[in-house]
Motif scaffolding. Sequence first.
Motif, PDB file in Angstrom:
ATOM      1  N   ILE A  30     -10.742  64.711 -64.593  1.00  0.00           N
ATOM      2  CA  ILE A  30     -10.722  64.082 -63.361  1.00  0.00           C
ATOM      3  C   ILE A  30     -10.204  62.538 -63.849  1.00  0.00           C
ATOM      4  CG2 ILE A  30     -12.174  63.193 -61.753  1.00  0.00           C
ATOM      5  CD1 ILE A  30     -11.819  66.244 -61.574  1.00  0.00           C
ATOM      6  N   ASN A  31      -9.063  61.888 -63.327  1.00  0.00           N
ATOM      7  CA  ASN A  31      -8.759  60.676 -63.505  1.00  0.00           C
ATOM      8  C   ASN A  31      -8.242  60.165 -62.197  1.00  0.00           C
ATOM      9  OD1 ASN A  31      -5.972  61.527 -63.486  1.00  0.00           O
ATOM     10  ND2 ASN A  31      -6.434  62.494 -65.433  1.00  0.00           N
ATOM     11  N   ASP A  32      -7.627  58.918 -62.365  1.00  0.00           N
ATOM     12  CA  ASP A  32      -7.020  58.233 -61.025  1.00  0.00           C
ATOM     13  C   ASP A  32      -6.158  59.273 -60.481  1.00  0.00           C
ATOM     14  OD1 ASP A  32      -8.785  56.225 -61.434  1.00  0.00           O
ATOM     15  OD2 ASP A  32      -7.260  54.963 -62.576  1.00  0.00           O
ATOM     16  N   ILE A  37      -6.508  64.492 -55.720  1.00  0.00           N
ATOM     17  CA  ILE A  37      -6.028  66.061 -55.318  1.00  0.00           C
ATOM     18  C   ILE A  37      -6.997  67.266 -55.464  1.00  0.00           C
ATOM     19  CG2 ILE A  37      -4.513  67.790 -56.655  1.00  0.00           C
ATOM     20  CD1 ILE A  37      -2.788  65.024 -57.566  1.00  0.00           C
ATOM     21  N   ILE A  38      -7.871  67.054 -56.579  1.00  0.00           N
ATOM     22  CA  ILE A  38      -9.084  67.940 -56.575  1.00  0.00           C
ATOM     23  C   ILE A  38      -9.824  67.892 -55.619  1.00  0.00           C
ATOM     24  CG2 ILE A  38     -10.906  68.673 -58.253  1.00  0.00           C
ATOM     25  CD1 ILE A  38      -9.282  67.692 -60.496  1.00  0.00           C
ATOM     26  N   TYR A  39     -10.404  66.642 -55.059  1.00  0.00           N
ATOM     27  CA  TYR A  39     -11.185  66.447 -54.199  1.00  0.00           C
ATOM     28  C   TYR A  39     -10.772  67.108 -52.816  1.00  0.00           C
ATOM     29  CZ  TYR A  39     -15.121  64.093 -51.762  1.00  0.00           C
ATOM     30  OH  TYR A  39     -16.081  63.804 -51.014  1.00  0.00           O
ATOM     31  N   ASN A  40      -9.683  66.657 -52.737  1.00  0.00           N
ATOM     32  CA  ASN A  40      -9.175  67.345 -51.141  1.00  0.00           C
ATOM     33  C   ASN A  40      -8.878  69.011 -51.440  1.00  0.00           C
ATOM     34  OD1 ASN A  40      -8.855  64.908 -50.045  1.00  0.00           O
ATOM     35  ND2 ASN A  40      -6.786  64.493 -50.938  1.00  0.00           N
ATOM     36  N   PHE A  41      -8.533  69.606 -52.364  1.00  0.00           N
ATOM     37  CA  PHE A  41      -8.181  70.932 -52.718  1.00  0.00           C
ATOM     38  C   PHE A  41      -9.871  71.437 -52.435  1.00  0.00           C
ATOM     39  CE2 PHE A  41      -9.188  74.135 -56.049  1.00  0.00           C
ATOM     40  CZ  PHE A  41      -8.153  75.169 -55.661  1.00  0.00           C
ATOM     41  N   MET A  93     -19.807  70.504 -56.833  1.00  0.00           N
ATOM     42  CA  MET A  93     -18.725  69.776 -57.535  1.00  0.00           C
ATOM     43  C   MET A  93     -18.406  68.637 -56.556  1.00  0.00           C
ATOM     44  SD  MET A  93     -16.826  69.511 -59.923  1.00  0.00           S
ATOM     45  CE  MET A  93     -16.794  71.135 -60.921  1.00  0.00           C
ATOM     46  N   ILE A  94     -18.305  68.669 -55.395  1.00  0.00           N
ATOM     47  CA  ILE A  94     -18.058  67.456 -54.473  1.00  0.00           C
ATOM     48  C   ILE A  94     -19.088  66.305 -54.825  1.00  0.00           C
ATOM     49  CG2 ILE A  94     -17.916  66.603 -52.202  1.00  0.00           C
ATOM     50  CD1 ILE A  94     -16.506  69.341 -51.541  1.00  0.00           C
ATOM     51  N   GLU A  95     -20.239  66.745 -54.783  1.00  0.00           N
ATOM     52  CA  GLU A  95     -21.214  65.735 -55.296  1.00  0.00           C
ATOM     53  C   GLU A  95     -21.182  65.090 -56.458  1.00  0.00           C
ATOM     54  OE1 GLU A  95     -26.076  65.651 -56.236  1.00  0.00           O
ATOM     55  OE2 GLU A  95     -25.099  67.331 -55.022  1.00  0.00           O
ATOM     56  N   LEU A  96     -20.808  65.799 -57.666  1.00  0.00           N
ATOM     57  CA  LEU A  96     -20.522  65.264 -58.856  1.00  0.00           C
ATOM     58  C   LEU A  96     -19.450  64.324 -58.744  1.00  0.00           C
ATOM     59  CD1 LEU A  96     -20.968  68.221 -61.214  1.00  0.00           C
ATOM     60  CD2 LEU A  96     -22.146  66.385 -60.969  1.00  0.00           C
ATOM     61  N   LEU A  97     -18.179  64.626 -58.180  1.00  0.00           N
ATOM     62  CA  LEU A  97     -17.094  63.623 -57.949  1.00  0.00           C
ATOM     63  C   LEU A  97     -17.356  62.605 -57.223  1.00  0.00           C
ATOM     64  CD1 LEU A  97     -14.396  66.396 -57.139  1.00  0.00           C
ATOM     65  CD2 LEU A  97     -14.670  65.186 -59.476  1.00  0.00           C
ATOM     66  N   ASP A  98     -18.152  62.805 -56.149  1.00  0.00           N
ATOM     67  CA  ASP A  98     -18.554  61.506 -55.405  1.00  0.00           C
ATOM     68  C   ASP A  98     -19.565  60.771 -56.368  1.00  0.00           C
ATOM     69  OD1 ASP A  98     -17.596  62.112 -52.948  1.00  0.00           O
ATOM     70  OD2 ASP A  98     -19.595  63.062 -52.076  1.00  0.00           O
ATOM     71  N   GLU A  99     -20.240  61.186 -57.118  1.00  0.00           N
ATOM     72  CA  GLU A  99     -20.943  60.139 -58.321  1.00  0.00           C
ATOM     73  C   GLU A  99     -19.861  59.610 -59.123  1.00  0.00           C
ATOM     74  OE1 GLU A  99     -24.128  62.309 -60.337  1.00  0.00           O
ATOM     75  OE2 GLU A  99     -24.850  63.204 -58.486  1.00  0.00           O
ATOM     76  N   MET A 100     -18.985  60.190 -59.521  1.00  0.00           N
ATOM     77  CA  MET A 100     -18.011  59.682 -60.292  1.00  0.00           C
ATOM     78  C   MET A 100     -17.476  58.541 -59.540  1.00  0.00           C
ATOM     79  SD  MET A 100     -16.292  62.819 -62.219  1.00  0.00           S
ATOM     80  CE  MET A 100     -15.148  61.773 -63.221  1.00  0.00           C
ATOM     81  N   ARG A 101     -16.899  58.724 -58.456  1.00  0.00           N
ATOM     82  CA  ARG A 101     -16.326  57.760 -57.634  1.00  0.00           C
ATOM     83  C   ARG A 101     -16.793  56.435 -57.346  1.00  0.00           C
ATOM     84  NH1 ARG A 101     -13.793  59.475 -51.872  1.00  0.00           N
ATOM     85  NH2 ARG A 101     -15.988  60.134 -51.773  1.00  0.00           N
ATOM     86  N   THR A 102     -18.359  56.386 -57.307  1.00  0.00           N
ATOM     87  CA  THR A 102     -19.240  55.333 -57.155  1.00  0.00           C
ATOM     88  C   THR A 102     -19.411  54.470 -58.588  1.00  0.00           C
ATOM     89  OG1 THR A 102     -21.205  56.523 -57.086  1.00  0.00           O
ATOM     90  CG2 THR A 102     -20.088  56.300 -54.983  1.00  0.00           C
TER      91      THR A 102
END
Length: 103
Positions: A30-32, A37-41, A93-102
């Motif tokens: 997970i990077n910029d 791409i992964i989030y939308n997938f 996984m979406i929750e983990l990605l949301d945490e990374m984004r914040t």
Amino acid sequence: MKKKFDKNNFIELNNEFLYQKLEDFLRTEINDETFFIIYNFLQLENFKQGEFEGNQYLIQKMNTKELLIIDIVSEEFVKDHSQTRFKISVSEMIELLDEMRTK
């Protein structure tokens, strides 16, 4: 209902080593460039199955609710895949990605 990610529950269902694999996946894949791409997938419910191949890990969307994360590099060297792959829900996984984004 959205399933909330619980580290202890994940470790109980899998093990500590696979939790480290999950953390490694998040850190290495997970990077910029790949985040959205992964989030939308993951979020597209009309895209029920499919794969996203990163540098080390493969994300297999089993259905609209469940993912299989595979360490494809490690699998080249072992016969037993029990420590190279794990399941996680799409919502977790979406929750983990949301945490990374914040962060």
